[in-house]
Design a protein around this motif. Structure first.
Motif, mmCIF file in Angstrom:
data_model
loop_
_atom_site.group_PDB
_atom_site.id
_atom_site.type_symbol
_atom_site.label_atom_id
_atom_site.label_comp_id
_atom_site.label_asym_id
_atom_site.label_seq_id
_atom_site.Cartn_x
_atom_site.Cartn_y
_atom_site.Cartn_z
ATOM 1 N N PHE A 198 0.760 -1.264 -0.136
ATOM 2 C CA PHE A 198 0.061 -0.082 -0.093
ATOM 3 C C PHE A 198 0.808 1.167 0.216
ATOM 4 C CE2 PHE A 198 -2.508 -3.373 2.163
ATOM 5 C CZ PHE A 198 -3.663 -3.211 1.551
ATOM 6 N N ILE A 200 0.960 5.017 1.372
ATOM 7 C CA ILE A 200 0.393 6.097 2.257
ATOM 8 C C ILE A 200 -0.816 6.808 2.122
ATOM 9 C CG2 ILE A 200 0.701 8.009 4.074
ATOM 10 C CD1 ILE A 200 2.256 5.614 5.134
ATOM 11 N N LEU A 203 -4.214 4.767 1.738
ATOM 12 C CA LEU A 203 -4.874 4.436 3.084
ATOM 13 C C LEU A 203 -5.410 5.800 3.730
ATOM 14 C CD1 LEU A 203 -3.399 1.177 4.395
ATOM 15 C CD2 LEU A 203 -5.442 1.444 2.832
ATOM 16 N N ASN A 204 -4.859 6.595 3.545
ATOM 17 C CA ASN A 204 -5.302 7.814 4.138
ATOM 18 C C ASN A 204 -6.188 8.746 3.163
ATOM 19 O OD1 ASN A 204 -3.579 8.400 6.816
ATOM 20 N ND2 ASN A 204 -2.463 7.406 5.446
ATOM 21 N N ALA A 281 -10.806 -0.252 4.724
ATOM 22 C CA ALA A 281 -9.553 0.109 4.955
ATOM 23 C C ALA A 281 -9.434 0.836 6.442
ATOM 24 C CB ALA A 281 -9.252 1.437 3.943
ATOM 25 N N ASN A 286 -2.051 1.157 9.588
ATOM 26 C CA ASN A 286 -1.537 2.204 8.664
ATOM 27 C C ASN A 286 -0.583 2.845 9.333
ATOM 28 O OD1 ASN A 286 -1.385 3.927 6.363
ATOM 29 N ND2 ASN A 286 -3.472 4.891 6.652
ATOM 30 N N THR A 300 5.700 3.562 0.769
ATOM 31 C CA THR A 300 4.857 2.329 0.686
ATOM 32 C C THR A 300 5.255 1.393 1.649
ATOM 33 O OG1 THR A 300 6.269 1.390 -1.138
ATOM 34 C CG2 THR A 300 4.570 2.824 -1.988
ATOM 35 N N CYS A 303 1.826 -4.921 4.067
ATOM 36 C CA CYS A 303 0.783 -5.182 5.187
ATOM 37 C C CYS A 303 0.015 -6.609 4.879
ATOM 38 C CB CYS A 303 -0.244 -4.184 5.193
ATOM 39 S SG CYS A 303 -1.324 -4.216 6.772
#
Length: 329
Positions: A198, A200, A203-204, A281, A286, A300, A303
């Motif tokens: 992922f 950043i 996921l934000n 998500a 995260n 990145t 996860c």
């Protein structure tokens, strides 16, 4: 596809080309008596498009496509000869997948135009076709596995047309599916653990949107389903020709010069479906953007989702989220 130009092209290939007299055997396209489809002596597909208000546009001669405007043509159709002025659009390849793509897509474009378009109107649409085929000479922007996984999600969806409408305009877009409100990101792996990469930024997301991550295991096999198999399955479920056009467009823009592999690489379809899992998500571990120094960017991380709680389908968690409802959650 109804009114398929490719089907008519295949029928014409079975006929002899009268190369001695200089005629090419042609027939009217299935949806119009004005435009023709034919097979060149080299076996290439070509269209003869009847236009109004010819303006002597400059001819186009590219690696894969040639366009000759306002040509005096002697046409022989069903043993009858005629003469008229046509714009000739020729695809210069014997690759079957590209021939089908070209003939079907150009048929769609002709159906969307007025019965007899002006040369200027046709020129505008031809530029779109040229742009599509220009991407075929470029390097792929996503792996075949990644594209296959996204197509599997569309094929799996309750409403494939809505998913295609929400599919990324550019393969490099932040999310794979975005309907202007909510987002869906597809992650696949060929390894044993459900570990995905992922960014950043992914996921934000923004506060007013919901983001779901689809995760699946994808294993290349000798037998299974290819990208073309999935595409054909999706096409059988959709009726909107614009959606049909977008589906093909994104496939070829994404895969670029690897297009010859679209029907040659197969993945285990049942394994992918059985392993398909959805995650909110918000539940995925995260790193908050606020904790990252402003000097750092393009971060990145990998996860492992094995222990993350998954979304149970059929629990009506997303009654206000059309994208997820049309997906079938």
């Amino acid at each position: 596809m109804e009114n398929s130009g490719y089907k008519k092209f295949l029928e014409l290939q079975q006929k002899d080309v009268d190369s001695v007299s200089g005629y090419i055997s042609v027939e009217s396209v299935p949806f119009s008596d004005y435009h023709k489809i034919g097979v060149s002596p080299d076996g290439f597909p070509l269209f003869f498009v009847k236009c109004d208000n010819t303006v002597s546009s400059i001819d186009i001669n590219l690696e894969l496509i040639s366009v000759l405007f306002s040509q005096d043509c002697s046409i022989r159709e069903k043993e009858l000869d005629s003469e008229d002025i046509y714009t000739i659009v020729l695809l210069k390849t014997l690759n079957r997948d590209l021939q089908q793509y070209f003939t079907d897509v150009f048929s769609i474009i002709l159906q969307q135009l007025v019965v007899i378009p002006t040369e200027r109107e046709l020129h505008k649409e031809i530029r779109k076709v040229i742009d599509l085929f220009s991407s075929i000479s470029k390097p792929p922007v996503k792996s075949i596995q990644g594209l296959w996984s996204e197509l599997l999600i569309i094929d799996f969806a309750k409403n494939p047309e809505y998913l295609i409408s929400s599919w990324h305009v550019l393969p490099s877009d932040k999310y794979d599916f975005n309907d202007g409100k909510d987002k869906l990101e597809v992650k696949s792996t060929s390894k044993q653990n459900r570990v995905h990469r992922f960014s950043i930024e992914q996921l934000n997301g923004n506060v007013g949107s919901e983001l779901i991550v689809a995760s699946l295991f994808v294993l290349e096999t000798g037998l299974g389903k290819s990208i073309l198999n999935l595409r054909d399955s999706i096409i059988s479920k959709i009726k909107n020709i614009d959606i049909h056009l977008k589906l093909n467009e994104i496939i070829y823009r994404t895969i670029g010069n690897q297009y010859e592999k679209l029907g040659d690489i197969f993945f285990d379809y049942q394994m992918a479906i059985d392993s398909l899992t959805f995650y909110n998500a918000k539940n995925i571990p995260n790193i908050l953007s606020s904790n990252i120094p402003s000097e750092l960017s393009n971060i990145t991380f990998d996860c492992d989702l094995t222990s993350v709680s998954e979304i149970k389908t059929g629990e009506n968690q997303f009654e206000q989220n059309i994208l997820f409802l049309e997906l079938g959650l």
